[in-house]
Scaffold this active site. Structure first.
Site, PDB file in Angstrom:
ATOM      1  N   VAL A  65       0.810  -1.229   0.000  1.00 27.36           N
ATOM      2  CA  VAL A  65       0.000   0.000   0.000  1.00 27.36           C
ATOM      3  C   VAL A  65       0.837   1.270   0.000  1.00 27.36           C
ATOM      4  O   VAL A  65       0.304   2.364  -0.101  1.00 27.36           O
ATOM      5  CB  VAL A  65      -1.008   0.032   1.184  1.00 27.36           C
ATOM      6  CG1 VAL A  65      -1.928  -1.179   1.152  1.00 27.36           C
ATOM      7  CG2 VAL A  65      -0.304   0.175   2.533  1.00 27.36           C
ATOM      8  N   ASN A  91      -7.183  -1.483   5.541  1.00 26.83           N
ATOM      9  CA  ASN A  91      -6.872  -2.061   6.860  1.00 26.83           C
ATOM     10  C   ASN A  91      -5.377  -2.189   7.131  1.00 26.83           C
ATOM     11  O   ASN A  91      -4.968  -2.195   8.293  1.00 26.83           O
ATOM     12  CB  ASN A  91      -7.541  -3.442   6.944  1.00 26.83           C
ATOM     13  CG  ASN A  91      -6.999  -4.273   8.085  1.00 26.83           C
ATOM     14  OD1 ASN A  91      -7.357  -4.069   9.251  1.00 26.83           O
ATOM     15  ND2 ASN A  91      -6.091  -5.207   7.784  1.00 26.83           N
ATOM     16  N   SER A 143      -7.886   3.611  14.725  1.00 24.93           N
ATOM     17  CA  SER A 143      -7.587   2.981  16.022  1.00 24.93           C
ATOM     18  C   SER A 143      -8.067   3.905  17.125  1.00 24.93           C
ATOM     19  O   SER A 143      -8.120   5.131  16.935  1.00 24.93           O
ATOM     20  CB  SER A 143      -6.072   2.781  16.179  1.00 24.93           C
ATOM     21  OG  SER A 143      -5.764   2.375  17.500  1.00 24.93           O
ATOM     22  N   TYR A 155       2.478   6.417  15.808  1.00 20.20           N
ATOM     23  CA  TYR A 155       1.320   5.565  15.498  1.00 20.20           C
ATOM     24  C   TYR A 155       0.012   6.327  15.779  1.00 20.20           C
ATOM     25  O   TYR A 155      -0.881   6.378  14.939  1.00 20.20           O
ATOM     26  CB  TYR A 155       1.392   4.294  16.340  1.00 20.20           C
ATOM     27  CG  TYR A 155       0.284   3.288  16.086  1.00 20.20           C
ATOM     28  CD1 TYR A 155       0.329   2.440  14.981  1.00 20.20           C
ATOM     29  CD2 TYR A 155      -0.804   3.173  16.952  1.00 20.20           C
ATOM     30  CE1 TYR A 155      -0.684   1.509  14.741  1.00 20.20           C
ATOM     31  CE2 TYR A 155      -1.814   2.245  16.724  1.00 20.20           C
ATOM     32  CZ  TYR A 155      -1.747   1.416  15.623  1.00 20.20           C
ATOM     33  OH  TYR A 155      -2.750   0.486  15.396  1.00 20.20           O
ATOM     34  N   SER A 158      -0.632   8.985  13.220  1.00 24.01           N
ATOM     35  CA  SER A 158      -1.053   8.431  11.919  1.00 24.01           C
ATOM     36  C   SER A 158      -2.512   7.994  11.989  1.00 24.01           C
ATOM     37  O   SER A 158      -3.260   8.122  11.013  1.00 24.01           O
ATOM     38  CB  SER A 158      -0.145   7.261  11.493  1.00 24.01           C
ATOM     39  OG  SER A 158      -0.372   6.105  12.272  1.00 24.01           O
TER      40      SER A 158
HETATM   41  N1  LIG Z   1      -4.372  -5.236  17.040  1.00 19.54           N
HETATM   42  C1  LIG Z   1      -4.905  -4.177  17.637  1.00 19.54           C
HETATM   43  O1  LIG Z   1      -5.087  -4.156  18.863  1.00 19.54           O
HETATM   44  C2  LIG Z   1      -5.311  -2.966  16.805  1.00 19.54           C
HETATM   45  C3  LIG Z   1      -5.984  -1.928  17.462  1.00 19.54           C
HETATM   46  C4  LIG Z   1      -6.387  -0.826  16.739  1.00 19.54           C
HETATM   47  C5  LIG Z   1      -6.146  -0.755  15.375  1.00 19.54           C
HETATM   48  N2  LIG Z   1      -5.481  -1.761  14.752  1.00 19.54           N
HETATM   49  C6  LIG Z   1      -5.263  -1.619  13.292  1.00 19.54           C
HETATM   50  O2  LIG Z   1      -5.868  -2.704  12.616  1.00 19.54           O
HETATM   51  C7  LIG Z   1      -5.177  -2.954  11.392  1.00 19.54           C
HETATM   52  C8  LIG Z   1      -4.783  -4.429  11.309  1.00 19.54           C
HETATM   53  O3  LIG Z   1      -3.881  -4.722  12.370  1.00 19.54           O
HETATM   54  P1  LIG Z   1      -3.647  -6.181  12.971  1.00 19.54           P
HETATM   55  O4  LIG Z   1      -3.693  -6.048  14.432  1.00 19.54           O
HETATM   56  O5  LIG Z   1      -4.501  -7.154  12.298  1.00 19.54           O
HETATM   57  O6  LIG Z   1      -2.104  -6.385  12.580  1.00 19.54           O
HETATM   58  P2  LIG Z   1      -1.346  -7.558  11.785  1.00 19.54           P
HETATM   59  O7  LIG Z   1       0.082  -7.197  11.859  1.00 19.54           O
HETATM   60  O8  LIG Z   1      -1.782  -8.886  12.253  1.00 19.54           O
HETATM   61  O9  LIG Z   1      -1.892  -7.384  10.289  1.00 19.54           O
HETATM   62  C9  LIG Z   1      -1.516  -6.322   9.475  1.00 19.54           C
HETATM   63  C10 LIG Z   1      -1.470  -6.809   8.033  1.00 19.54           C
HETATM   64  O10 LIG Z   1      -1.103  -5.698   7.204  1.00 19.54           O
HETATM   65  C11 LIG Z   1      -0.137  -6.145   6.278  1.00 19.54           C
HETATM   66  N3  LIG Z   1       0.686  -5.013   5.825  1.00 19.54           N
HETATM   67  C12 LIG Z   1       1.603  -4.320   6.527  1.00 19.54           C
HETATM   68  N4  LIG Z   1       2.183  -3.396   5.746  1.00 19.54           N
HETATM   69  C13 LIG Z   1       1.621  -3.508   4.521  1.00 19.54           C
HETATM   70  C14 LIG Z   1       1.805  -2.848   3.290  1.00 19.54           C
HETATM   71  N5  LIG Z   1       2.725  -1.871   3.145  1.00 19.54           N
HETATM   72  N6  LIG Z   1       1.052  -3.210   2.235  1.00 19.54           N
HETATM   73  C15 LIG Z   1       0.138  -4.207   2.351  1.00 19.54           C
HETATM   74  N7  LIG Z   1      -0.069  -4.888   3.487  1.00 19.54           N
HETATM   75  C16 LIG Z   1       0.662  -4.547   4.566  1.00 19.54           C
HETATM   76  C17 LIG Z   1       0.685  -7.186   7.040  1.00 19.54           C
HETATM   77  O11 LIG Z   1       1.410  -8.021   6.155  1.00 19.54           O
HETATM   78  C18 LIG Z   1      -0.400  -7.900   7.827  1.00 19.54           C
HETATM   79  O12 LIG Z   1      -0.949  -8.984   7.106  1.00 19.54           O
HETATM   80  C19 LIG Z   1      -3.989  -2.002  11.376  1.00 19.54           C
HETATM   81  O13 LIG Z   1      -4.322  -0.839  10.628  1.00 19.54           O
HETATM   82  C20 LIG Z   1      -3.820  -1.649  12.843  1.00 19.54           C
HETATM   83  O14 LIG Z   1      -3.177  -0.413  13.027  1.00 19.54           O
HETATM   84  C21 LIG Z   1      -5.054  -2.875  15.431  1.00 19.54           C
END
Ligand SMILES: NC(=O)c1ccc[n+]([C@@H]2O[C@H](COP(=O)([O-])OP(=O)(O)OC[C@H]3O[C@@H](n4cnc5c(N)ncnc54)[C@H](O)[C@@H]3O)[C@@H](O)[C@H]2O)c1
Length: 263
Positions: A65, A91, A143, A155, A158
């Site tokens: 992305v 996402n 988030s 973070y 962003s």
């Molecule tokens: N886990 C939490 O508690 C939490 C809380 C709030 C928000 N979020 C947000 O939810 C979203 C998903 O997070 P998650 O917890 O599932 O994390 P995760 O690390 O399990 O999944 C993130 C996915 O994004 C992919 N990714 C990373 N950089 C990329 C790029 N440049 N291009 C394409 N794909 C890319 C990774 O390969 C991975 O599959 C994120 O935006 C994160 O900031 C997570």
């Protein structure tokens, strides 16, 4: 009959974690699902699993992305395969490598490139297709860290940006019948959280990043409902924003966080 029968959904970062949960719920609702991720092997496995479990068409794409070339060629692949993209879920996201005062410029760069500019780049490529089709639904994953700043300034900033760009895109794209909303997830036990766990502890050893005590302690002391969120909880909220039920909702950011933040 699913709520999203005949819809085509592209979900970034959906090989695992929250993105996979979102893709799962969209497939359960009948959508064709495009699993777009940096991790191409895992994206292929996820796409195959969803096709088997829900009987929907799926496609796995190796997509970065942060790269306009990667986005452009993959969006073309998706459109040539399915003819349209009705739902885009931005996402993909990353945490910084360092915490608090130790954060570096590289942390700021990666958080902005993926978490904020990634939304802008992918939406810029997909929105014109939606415009030609007569409309679409976009959901950005922000988030609760974007609601109130904490120990990860890069973070949190962003993610505050993700909430803000959701409003700007909603204002710009409304006249094309494109709705843009955001979800602010709370705390989910995914790979991303485990990276943060190691950061809090200042130690990325496996036994540190795999422990759950801190995660559970944060939930117990901050979350009125007292339970962690699951990827499907975020998927359920995305499915609502992506459905006709949300036709008159745009520019909104919804916390799915057990009540941890109430703004
Ligand atoms: N886990 C939490 O508690 C939490 C809380 C709030 C928000 N979020 C947000 O939810 C979203 C998903 O997070 P998650 O917890 O599932 O994390 P995760 O690390 O399990 O999944 C993130 C996915 O994004 C992919 N990714 C990373 N950089 C990329 C790029 N440049 N291009 C394409 N794909 C890319 C990774 O390969 C991975 O599959 C994120 O935006 C994160 O900031 C997570």
């Amino acid at each position: 009959m699913g709520r999203l029968d005949d819809k085509v959904a592209l979900v970034t970062g959906s090989a695992r974690g929250i993105g996979k949960g979102i893709a799962t719920v969209l497939a359960r609702e009948g959508a064709t699902v495009i699993v777009a991720d940096l991790l191409s092997d895992l994206a292929g496995e996820t796409a195959a699993e969803l096709g088997n479990d829900y009987g929907v068409s799926t496609l796995a794409l190796e997509m970065d992305v942060t790269s306009e070339d990667s986005i452009a060629s993959n969006v073309e692949k998706a459109v040539s395969e399915f003819g349209r993209i009705d739902i885009l879920v931005n996402n993909a996201g990353v945490p910084p490598e360092n915490f608090g005062q130790a954060e570096t410029e590289a942390d700021w760069d990666i958080c902005y490139e993926v978490n904020l500019k990634g939304i802008w780049k992918v939406t810029s490529a997909v929105a014109p297709k939606m415009q030609e089709q007569g409309g679409g639904k976009i959901v950005n994953i922000a988030s609760i860290a974007g609601r109130i700043g904490g120990g990860m300034a890069s973070y949190s900033a962003s993610k505050a940006g993700a909430i803000s760009i959701t409003q700007s895109q909603a204002a710009e794209l409304g006249r094309f019948n494109i709705n843009v909303n955001a979800i602010c997830p709370g705390l989910l036990w995914t790979d991303l959280w485990r990276q943060i766990e190691g950061m809090f502890a200042g130690d990325h050893a496996e036994e540190v990043v795999d422990r759950r005590e801190r995660f559970e302690a944060v939930i117990a002391s901050n979350m009125p409902l007292g339970r962690e969120q699951r990827p499907e909880d975020i998927g359920n909220a995305v499915a609502f924003f992506a459905s006709d039920e949300a036709n008159n909702i745009t520019g909104q950011s919804l916390n799915v966080d057990g009540g941890m933040r109430m703004n």
